[in-house]
Design an enzyme around this catalytic site. Sequence first.
Site, mmCIF file in Angstrom:
data_model
loop_
_atom_site.group_PDB
_atom_site.id
_atom_site.type_symbol
_atom_site.label_atom_id
_atom_site.label_comp_id
_atom_site.label_asym_id
_atom_site.label_seq_id
_atom_site.Cartn_x
_atom_site.Cartn_y
_atom_site.Cartn_z
ATOM 1 N N ASP A 170 0.828 -1.210 0.000
ATOM 2 C CA ASP A 170 0.000 0.000 0.000
ATOM 3 C C ASP A 170 0.861 1.260 0.000
ATOM 4 O O ASP A 170 1.270 1.716 1.062
ATOM 5 C CB ASP A 170 -0.911 -0.074 1.230
ATOM 6 C CG ASP A 170 -1.995 1.002 1.273
ATOM 7 O OD1 ASP A 170 -2.098 1.778 0.322
ATOM 8 O OD2 ASP A 170 -2.704 1.065 2.287
ATOM 9 N N GLU A 202 -2.658 10.516 0.770
ATOM 10 C CA GLU A 202 -3.878 9.690 0.703
ATOM 11 C C GLU A 202 -4.222 9.096 2.059
ATOM 12 O O GLU A 202 -5.391 8.960 2.424
ATOM 13 C CB GLU A 202 -3.714 8.566 -0.332
ATOM 14 C CG GLU A 202 -5.013 7.810 -0.655
ATOM 15 C CD GLU A 202 -5.375 6.682 0.311
ATOM 16 O OE1 GLU A 202 -6.549 6.312 0.408
ATOM 17 O OE2 GLU A 202 -4.468 6.183 1.013
ATOM 18 N N GLU A 203 -3.186 8.729 2.811
ATOM 19 C CA GLU A 203 -3.433 8.082 4.109
ATOM 20 C C GLU A 203 -3.826 9.089 5.178
ATOM 21 O O GLU A 203 -4.044 8.726 6.328
ATOM 22 C CB GLU A 203 -2.167 7.324 4.572
ATOM 23 C CG GLU A 203 -1.697 6.234 3.625
ATOM 24 C CD GLU A 203 -2.620 5.017 3.596
ATOM 25 O OE1 GLU A 203 -3.676 5.041 4.239
ATOM 26 O OE2 GLU A 203 -2.282 4.059 2.896
HETATM 27 C C1 LIG Z 1 -10.466 11.792 0.402
HETATM 28 O O1 LIG Z 1 -9.690 10.630 0.550
HETATM 29 C C2 LIG Z 1 -9.289 10.373 1.863
HETATM 30 C C3 LIG Z 1 -8.324 9.203 1.848
HETATM 31 O O2 LIG Z 1 -8.899 8.022 1.403
HETATM 32 C C4 LIG Z 1 -10.515 10.168 2.736
HETATM 33 O O3 LIG Z 1 -10.134 9.918 4.064
HETATM 34 C C5 LIG Z 1 -11.376 11.396 2.649
HETATM 35 O O4 LIG Z 1 -12.537 11.191 3.389
HETATM 36 C C6 LIG Z 1 -11.716 11.704 1.212
HETATM 37 N N1 LIG Z 1 -12.448 12.947 1.154
HETATM 38 C C7 LIG Z 1 -13.525 13.142 0.414
HETATM 39 C C8 LIG Z 1 -14.108 14.504 0.453
HETATM 40 O O5 LIG Z 1 -14.001 12.291 -0.277
#
Ligand SMILES: *[C@@H]1O[C@H](CO)[C@@H](O)[C@H](O)[C@H]1NC(C)=O
Length: 395
Positions: free
Chosen positions: A143, A177-178
Amino acid sequence: MLKLRNILCCSLAIGTLAHSHELQYGLSPAIEQPLGLTEANLASSPLFSLHRDLVNIESISNNEHSVGVFLESYFRAHDYTVERQYINSLESKKGNARFNILAYPGSERQTSVLLTSHIDTVPPFYAYKLHGKDDIWGRGSVDAKACVAAQFVALQELLASESISPNDASLLFVVGEENGGEGMRAVNDLGMKWDTVVFGEPTELKLASGHKGILIFELIAHGKAGHSGYPWLGKSANHILISALAALQILELPSSEKYGNTTLNIGSMNGGVAANVIAETAVAKIGIRLAADDPNDVKELVLKAVKGVDEDIEVVFYGGSYGPVDIDHDVEGFETITVNYGTDIPNLSGEHKRYLFGPGNILVAHSDHEHLKARDLLSAVEGYKRLVQVALKSW
Ligand SMILES: *[C@@H]1O[C@H](CO)[C@@H](O)[C@H](O)[C@H]1NC(C)=O
Ligand SMILES: *[C@@H]1O[C@H](CO)[C@@H](O)[C@H](O)[C@H]1NC(C)=O
């Protein structure tokens, strides 16, 4: 019953281990035999050596500078045009600036297909290590550095075999991302749009048909401090928080056939100062993985349950909640799967077709035993090649 197409893998990335074989995604293990990977022979494979180099660069969220610099020069060395996208204007002035990387092999920045994954990892760092002849261990080995390496090699092989043209597909690797998805959200400012975006996350070489949604919030209980010998003179924030959490644990949350049950995790609790003091404040952090419904409906359920216990509990919902995310999975020959983790998919706006695919298992991904089967990395290359070709209708 799916009509299967056999994929003859010819240009294996690993020189001395080269062999040909047939792949049928998911429906049978793609490659059965261990590859006999050693420190010596993996150096001759662009795929395995890139993967090793990526894993060996620590890139825990917020510390992606070095891995970004590495990839930038790696792609340039392979004649790609590379652009940095700083996630905000302040970043560019910092020595350890964090940036997304957009890389394209042709003259066009805007391609029809985009292969994308993330370059940050969760903590702590574990260096790359071979175990036996086929297991690769290390933080990010699954990952998502496996996806990063496999996506690049897939694109290279498609170009080398002239299966696609250089202006057909490009690469985008994001930070954060994390840790909330700020890297991918910044991509929306590039003003680009793709017909198909292939997201790389561990899906066990299956094509994900969707993932659960998420709702994160805090409960903050407000009490009144006092001597513990005279509890009636105060109000214990701990006691009311415990009751509220108990109410949440028995709360009926929505389920669906596709995603199963909504699940609730009380991830952290903190309250009070000492055994002989009535707790003035107590806080709990909670994450709900949504199997159905709009997150706003679930917010209502949570509020009702908590306020039913005590009005002195504040509920603070974090931003970025979303319901279950359905993903395109209309490609023959892949087994499908639904996953319970979040991805960057909802963070990228646009009307594109979206696929989610990658090697390795999410169950080991954030653990101290994160590891990948070397042969799955090879299979992932074939999977990405196939998805790109299907997207370009050149399959
Ligand atoms: C964006 O991606 C992150 C990581 O997966 C996630 O935690 C977050 O909720 C997402 N935000 C939206 C607005 O979708
Ligand atoms: C969902 O929850 C119900 C009730 O607790 C349980 O019986 C069922 O097995 C769960 N389903 C899944 C898919 O976990």
